[in-house]
Write a protein that holds these residues in place. Structure first.
Motif, mmCIF file in Angstrom:
data_model
loop_
_atom_site.group_PDB
_atom_site.id
_atom_site.type_symbol
_atom_site.label_atom_id
_atom_site.label_comp_id
_atom_site.label_asym_id
_atom_site.label_seq_id
_atom_site.Cartn_x
_atom_site.Cartn_y
_atom_site.Cartn_z
ATOM 1 N N GLY A 13 0.845 -1.190 0.000
ATOM 2 C CA GLY A 13 0.000 0.000 0.000
ATOM 3 C C GLY A 13 0.880 1.239 0.000
ATOM 4 N N ALA A 14 0.836 1.999 -1.090
ATOM 5 C CA ALA A 14 1.715 3.163 -1.233
ATOM 6 C C ALA A 14 1.011 4.445 -0.794
ATOM 7 C CB ALA A 14 2.154 3.296 -2.692
ATOM 8 N N PRO A 15 1.751 5.432 -0.323
ATOM 9 C CA PRO A 15 1.144 6.722 0.029
ATOM 10 C C PRO A 15 0.425 7.320 -1.177
ATOM 11 C CG PRO A 15 3.421 6.622 0.799
ATOM 12 C CD PRO A 15 3.212 5.437 -0.093
ATOM 13 N N LEU A 16 -0.682 8.003 -0.936
ATOM 14 C CA LEU A 16 -1.412 8.646 -2.025
ATOM 15 C C LEU A 16 -0.643 9.833 -2.589
ATOM 16 C CD1 LEU A 16 -5.007 8.641 -0.488
ATOM 17 C CD2 LEU A 16 -4.007 6.989 -2.089
ATOM 18 N N GLY A 17 0.158 10.447 -1.753
ATOM 19 C CA GLY A 17 0.926 11.605 -2.196
ATOM 20 C C GLY A 17 1.947 12.034 -1.163
ATOM 21 N N ASN A 18 1.534 12.047 0.090
ATOM 22 C CA ASN A 18 2.431 12.480 1.164
ATOM 23 C C ASN A 18 3.290 11.311 1.625
ATOM 24 O OD1 ASN A 18 3.623 13.409 3.540
ATOM 25 N ND2 ASN A 18 1.860 14.678 4.059
ATOM 26 N N PRO A 19 4.605 11.357 1.403
ATOM 27 C CA PRO A 19 5.461 10.216 1.770
ATOM 28 C C PRO A 19 5.482 9.939 3.266
ATOM 29 C CG PRO A 19 6.793 12.123 1.138
ATOM 30 C CD PRO A 19 5.373 12.456 0.793
ATOM 31 N N GLU A 20 5.084 10.914 4.092
ATOM 32 C CA GLU A 20 5.057 10.698 5.533
ATOM 33 C C GLU A 20 3.987 9.696 5.947
ATOM 34 O OE1 GLU A 20 4.900 14.317 7.716
ATOM 35 O OE2 GLU A 20 6.568 15.239 6.629
ATOM 36 N N ASP A 21 3.071 9.381 5.021
ATOM 37 C CA ASP A 21 2.048 8.378 5.307
ATOM 38 C C ASP A 21 2.569 6.952 5.135
ATOM 39 O OD1 ASP A 21 0.172 10.327 5.839
ATOM 40 O OD2 ASP A 21 -0.592 10.388 3.785
ATOM 41 N N ALA A 22 3.786 6.803 4.639
ATOM 42 C CA ALA A 22 4.356 5.464 4.444
ATOM 43 C C ALA A 22 4.573 4.777 5.782
ATOM 44 C CB ALA A 22 5.677 5.566 3.687
ATOM 45 N N SER A 23 4.244 3.492 5.821
ATOM 46 C CA SER A 23 4.438 2.735 7.053
ATOM 47 C C SER A 23 5.875 2.223 7.140
ATOM 48 C CB SER A 23 3.474 1.545 7.100
ATOM 49 O OG SER A 23 3.825 0.595 6.101
ATOM 50 N N SER A 24 6.292 1.880 8.352
ATOM 51 C CA SER A 24 7.628 1.314 8.517
ATOM 52 C C SER A 24 7.720 -0.034 7.821
ATOM 53 C CB SER A 24 7.959 1.164 10.007
ATOM 54 O OG SER A 24 7.008 0.341 10.662
ATOM 55 N N ARG A 25 6.594 -0.751 7.749
ATOM 56 C CA ARG A 25 6.617 -2.043 7.062
ATOM 57 C C ARG A 25 6.815 -1.859 5.560
ATOM 58 N NH1 ARG A 25 2.038 -6.709 6.365
ATOM 59 N NH2 ARG A 25 3.411 -8.164 5.287
ATOM 60 N N LEU A 26 6.252 -0.783 4.993
ATOM 61 C CA LEU A 26 6.472 -0.519 3.567
ATOM 62 C C LEU A 26 7.965 -0.353 3.307
ATOM 63 C CD1 LEU A 26 5.553 0.157 0.696
ATOM 64 C CD2 LEU A 26 5.253 2.533 1.437
ATOM 65 N N ARG A 27 8.645 0.395 4.147
ATOM 66 C CA ARG A 27 10.095 0.579 3.994
ATOM 67 C C ARG A 27 10.821 -0.768 4.074
ATOM 68 N NH1 ARG A 27 8.463 5.190 6.876
ATOM 69 N NH2 ARG A 27 9.334 7.168 6.097
ATOM 70 N N THR A 28 10.401 -1.574 5.059
ATOM 71 C CA THR A 28 11.046 -2.881 5.249
ATOM 72 C C THR A 28 10.852 -3.776 4.024
ATOM 73 O OG1 THR A 28 10.736 -2.775 7.647
ATOM 74 C CG2 THR A 28 11.092 -4.957 6.679
ATOM 75 N N GLU A 29 9.620 -3.836 3.531
ATOM 76 C CA GLU A 29 9.323 -4.717 2.400
ATOM 77 C C GLU A 29 10.036 -4.259 1.129
ATOM 78 O OE1 GLU A 29 8.014 -7.519 2.373
ATOM 79 O OE2 GLU A 29 6.908 -7.664 4.254
ATOM 80 N N GLU A 194 -6.516 15.183 -5.344
ATOM 81 C CA GLU A 194 -5.152 15.325 -4.829
ATOM 82 C C GLU A 194 -5.085 15.051 -3.320
ATOM 83 O OE1 GLU A 194 -2.172 16.522 -7.269
ATOM 84 O OE2 GLU A 194 -3.676 14.992 -7.691
ATOM 85 N N LEU A 195 -5.717 13.971 -2.889
ATOM 86 C CA LEU A 195 -5.775 13.638 -1.469
ATOM 87 C C LEU A 195 -4.380 13.481 -0.873
ATOM 88 C CD1 LEU A 195 -8.768 11.142 -1.562
ATOM 89 C CD2 LEU A 195 -8.759 13.466 -0.637
ATOM 90 N N THR A 196 -4.183 14.078 0.269
ATOM 91 C CA THR A 196 -2.941 14.093 1.073
ATOM 92 C C THR A 196 -1.832 14.919 0.435
ATOM 93 O OG1 THR A 196 -1.692 12.152 0.224
ATOM 94 C CG2 THR A 196 -3.477 11.715 1.803
ATOM 95 N N LYS A 197 -2.095 15.525 -0.715
ATOM 96 C CA LYS A 197 -1.066 16.288 -1.406
ATOM 97 C C LYS A 197 -1.192 17.784 -1.090
ATOM 98 C CE LYS A 197 -1.116 12.868 -5.115
ATOM 99 N NZ LYS A 197 -1.360 12.605 -6.552
ATOM 100 N N THR A 198 -0.258 18.570 -1.600
ATOM 101 C CA THR A 198 -0.225 20.005 -1.310
ATOM 102 C C THR A 198 -1.515 20.705 -1.705
ATOM 103 O OG1 THR A 198 2.167 20.013 -1.642
ATOM 104 C CG2 THR A 198 1.042 22.149 -1.723
#
Length: 286
Positions: A13-29, A194-198
């Motif tokens: 599951g990727a962030p819609l726009g804001n990278p801060e929404d990324a989970s730690s598991r996404l980084r791990t995977e 543009e959900l979660t984006k600027t």
């Protein structure tokens, strides 16, 4: 068929726009994967940079135009024991995005499938819309052809659950117009872009007003539409007497008969022919 313990398919599951929404598991995977199948490899590399992840995986494109052919290659890599991650531009793979074919093929082949859940435009827009969220249905992208689109909306006219659609900026005004015709111009809805984006924006109002707004000020970016469900009477209440009385009341208030019958048909979720027959019967009782 037993599930393989070697290769694993991971839906990311990727962030819609804001990278801060990324989970730690996404980084791990992303770091664990042997192969990353991305809807847009350039967007993936930008996300990897934003997340400060340096993958050792083979990166391959996996989008609508090559999904059918590439599925076979990815399935073979899974059978070889590789960990294959699928990621789209935003949200969950398979949900109006590439992924379903590979998931189905992996399941049929006995390959393990797991998911690192993340953001969803469907539930994000639903929560922001102000519409009832206890029951809803996701309809994906409306058909591009006008006739098919009108037929779908006609079928959904009596849907009581809140409805969620994806749409492109180029077609959104036409889609809103078709919705207003099928569901009624006053049906509450929300246009979320543009959900979660600027430049995140949520436009709320009746379908008719939203259609006019989309024509006067065309929205840009990725769009999710949320439409309130049907709140009129049940079809069992659409008796000839009730429909004829409703038309008469609208006519008494100044609405012409044709418009009155159209409104009553929408109100009761029936065809205009049914309303016409009811009015005719009331005018000529046996």
């Amino acid at each position: 068929m037993s599930t393989s313990t070697s290769g694993v398919l991971v839906l990311l599951g990727a962030p819609l726009g804001n990278p801060e929404d990324a989970s730690s598991r996404l980084r791990t995977e992303l770091g664990l994967a042997d192969v990353i199948a991305a809807e847009d490899t350039r967007r993936l590399r930008r996300l990897l940079s934003e997340l400060d992840v340096v993958p050792g995986a083979q990166v391959t494109s996996y989008f609508e135009a090559n999904e059918t052919g590439r599925t076979a290659t990815l399935l073979e890599q899974l059978r070889e024991g590789k960990r294959v991650a699928v990621i789209t531009d935003g949200g969950m793979p398979s949900v109006s995005d590439p992924g379903f074919r590979l998931v189905r093929a992996a399941i049929d082949a006995g390959v393990a499938v797991t998911c690192a859940p993340g953001a969803s435009a469907v539930t994000t827009a639903l929560a922001l819309s102000g519409m009832p969220c206890d029951r809803f249905c996701f309809e994906g992208f409306a058909p591009r052809k006008d006739g098919e689109r009108r037929r779908l909306f006609g079928e959904l006219a009596e849907e009581r659950r809140t409805m969620v659609f994806f749409e492109s900026p180029r077609r959104v005004a036409d889609t809103l117009r078709a919705m207003a015709e099928a569901f009624g111009a006053d049906r509450p809805a929300a246009l979320c872009r543009e959900l979660t984006k600027t430049h995140e924006e949520v436009r709320r109002g009746g379908l008719g007003d939203l259609a006019e707004g989309a024509e006067a000020d065309p929205p840009r970016g990725e769009i999710t539409l949320v439409v309130s469900g049907w709140t009129g009477p049940d079809a069992s209440e659409a008796t000839p007497e009730a429909m004829a009385a409703a038309v008469a009341a609208l006519e008494a208030a100044g609405t012409d008969r044709k418009a009155a019958m159209k409104e009553v048909a929408l109100r009761y979720g029936v065809s205009r022919r049914d309303v016409y027959d009811a009015v005719l019967k009331a005018a000529n009782p046996e």
